[in-house]
Design an enzyme around this catalytic site. Structure first.
Site: not given
Ligand code: NAD
Ligand code: UD1
Length: 337
Positions: A81, A83, A124, A148, A152, A198, A293
């Site tokens: 859970a 953001l 992350s 963010y 973490k 993303n 960034g």
């Molecule tokens: P997601 O948003 O799909 O899942 C997060 C879940 O937590 C959701 O179901 C949301 O409703 C719930 N939630 C949010 N705030 C809450 C709160 N205050 N209380 C209870 N529930 C709450 O995201 P995800 O992609 O499944 O990511 C899960 C975790 O992994 C997150 O902590 C995220 O920061 C971390 N993470 C995700 C990525 C990614 O790219 N998806 C990368 C690195 C780390």
């Molecule tokens: C981003 C977050 C990272 C987070 C991760 C979750 C930033 C700076 N970093 O990572 O903290 O943990 O998401 O998955 O936001 N790209 C394009 N066009 C798009 C979207 C992305 O060219 O519309 C490119 C980006 O420049 C990058 C690559 O695709 O080179 C991946 O991007 P993205 O999926 O957003 O992931 P990260 O930037 O690695």
């Protein structure tokens, strides 16, 4: 084991529930549905034919957590859970620290009260910041460049201090690289609420006709084709890393970070080409300025997870894009149909 999964209705959480149940674990979800829909748990229930205890509540709500701890008596918690939008975290820093840091603290208080001493934490690769060397290993300096990322890292530090002061406590800090892909059933996948931040969900929405073209953020990086390189990891492999972490936490103590990636970098152009293979049609792209960034390239050294967790990624790039396409084409509006 009895495993409480906070954020279990989310993208990574839902896939992890299935893998946990497949290994015989008993699961309970606490989610406030701020970024999910109850439809997710209905689908997980029908895919698994299993029992999921579930509570609607916020991870910052101490009374709710006490109730869940008393009812379910978890032996371990997986804490998803939180953001995750980097841009939004800069605009709303207090909100991000509140959910990601205070949420973790409130959970730890409740676990301590209930005598639960094992936690798997969603961290992350963003905690590393600008690479000093690549691939990143877990000894790489941590210097996150966004709110963010700092939220973490602060949570990791709190968990580390908690284990140091709590005999027999374990905190497994999983540093995810770039999770992509969907469940093989095409019933579960990533369902961004607004314009995707993303790469992979954006490409998928172009393929399905919801967006006109992908903007490629920068073609002049110091990479083989000039576009940014990342270490993409299939969400089912990532889910399995949590099951491996639960097994590890059964005997290990202390806090330990693990990189969860494949070690194989792919560029934006590689991802577009792989998606075109999966969906059988061209993906429109246009070159745009670099995104503020962003770094040029990153990849994981996941050797520690391979050796100590006994985990390795098994899905390749084509499996990532094919499963994303299957999910997106069968659910063009995500869980809304
Ligand atoms: P997601 O948003 O799909 O899942 C997060 C879940 O937590 C959701 O179901 C949301 O409703 C719930 N939630 C949010 N705030 C809450 C709160 N205050 N209380 C209870 N529930 C709450 O995201 P995800 O992609 O499944 O990511 C899960 C975790 O992994 C997150 O902590 C995220 O920061 C971390 N993470 C995700 C990525 C990614 O790219 N998806 C990368 C690195 C780390
Ligand atoms: C981003 C977050 C990272 C987070 C991760 C979750 C930033 C700076 N970093 O990572 O903290 O943990 O998401 O998955 O936001 N790209 C394009 N066009 C798009 C979207 C992305 O060219 O519309 C490119 C980006 O420049 C990058 C690559 O695709 O080179 C991946 O991007 P993205 O999926 O957003 O992931 P990260 O930037 O690695």
């Amino acid at each position: 084991m009895r495993v409480l999964v906070t954020g279990g209705a989310g993208y990574i959480g839902s896939h992890t529930l299935l893998e946990l149940m497949a290994q015989g674990h008993e699961v309970c979800v606490l989610d406030n549905y701020s970024n999910a829909t109850p439809e997710v748990l209905s689908r997980v229930r029908s895919l698994s034919n299993g029992v999921i205890h579930d509570y609607v509540g916020d991870v910052r709500d101490a009374d709710k957590l006490d109730e869940v701890m008393q009812d379910f008596q978890p032996e371990a918690v997986i804490h998803f859970a939180g953001l995750k939008a980097v841009g939004e975290s800069t605009e709303k820093p207090l909100y991000y620290y509140d959910v990601n840091v205070r949420g973790t603290l409130t959970l730890l208080h409740a676990m301590t009260k209930a005598g639960c001493k094992r936690i798997i934490f969603s961290s992350s690769a963003t905690v590393y910041g600008e690479p000093v060397y690549l691939p990143y290993d877990e000894a790489h300096p941590t210097n996150p460049t966004s709110v963010y990322g700092r939220s973490k890292l602060i949570a990791e530090q709190i968990l580390t201090d908690w284990t140091a002061a709590t005999p027999d406590a374990t905190a497994v800090l999983l540093r995810y690289f770039n999770p992509v892909g969907a469940h093989a059933s095409a019933q579960l996948g990533e369902d961004p609420k607004d314009i995707p931040n993303n790469l992979m969900p954006f490409i998928a929405q172009v393929a399905v006709g919801k967006r006109d073209a992908l903007q490629i953020f920068g073609g002049d990086y110091d990479t083989p084709d000039g576009t940014g390189q990342r270490d993409y990891i299939h969400v089912v492999d990532l889910a399995r890393a949590h099951v491996a972490a639960i097994d590890y936490a059964e005997t290990a103590t202390g806090a330990r970070p693990f990189n969860i990636g494949t070690g194989q970098p792919y560029s934006v152009r590689d991802m577009v080409a792989a998606f075109e293979r999966a969906c059988g049609k061209p993906i429109a792209t246009k070159m745009a300025a670099r995104r503020a960034g962003d770094i040029a390239a990153m990849q994981a050294d996941s050797g520690r997870a391979n050796t100590e967790l006994g985990w390795t990624a098994t899905h390749d790039l084509d499996a990532m894009t094919a499963s994303t396409w299957a999910w997106q084409s069968k659910n063009p509006n995500g869980y809304e149909g």
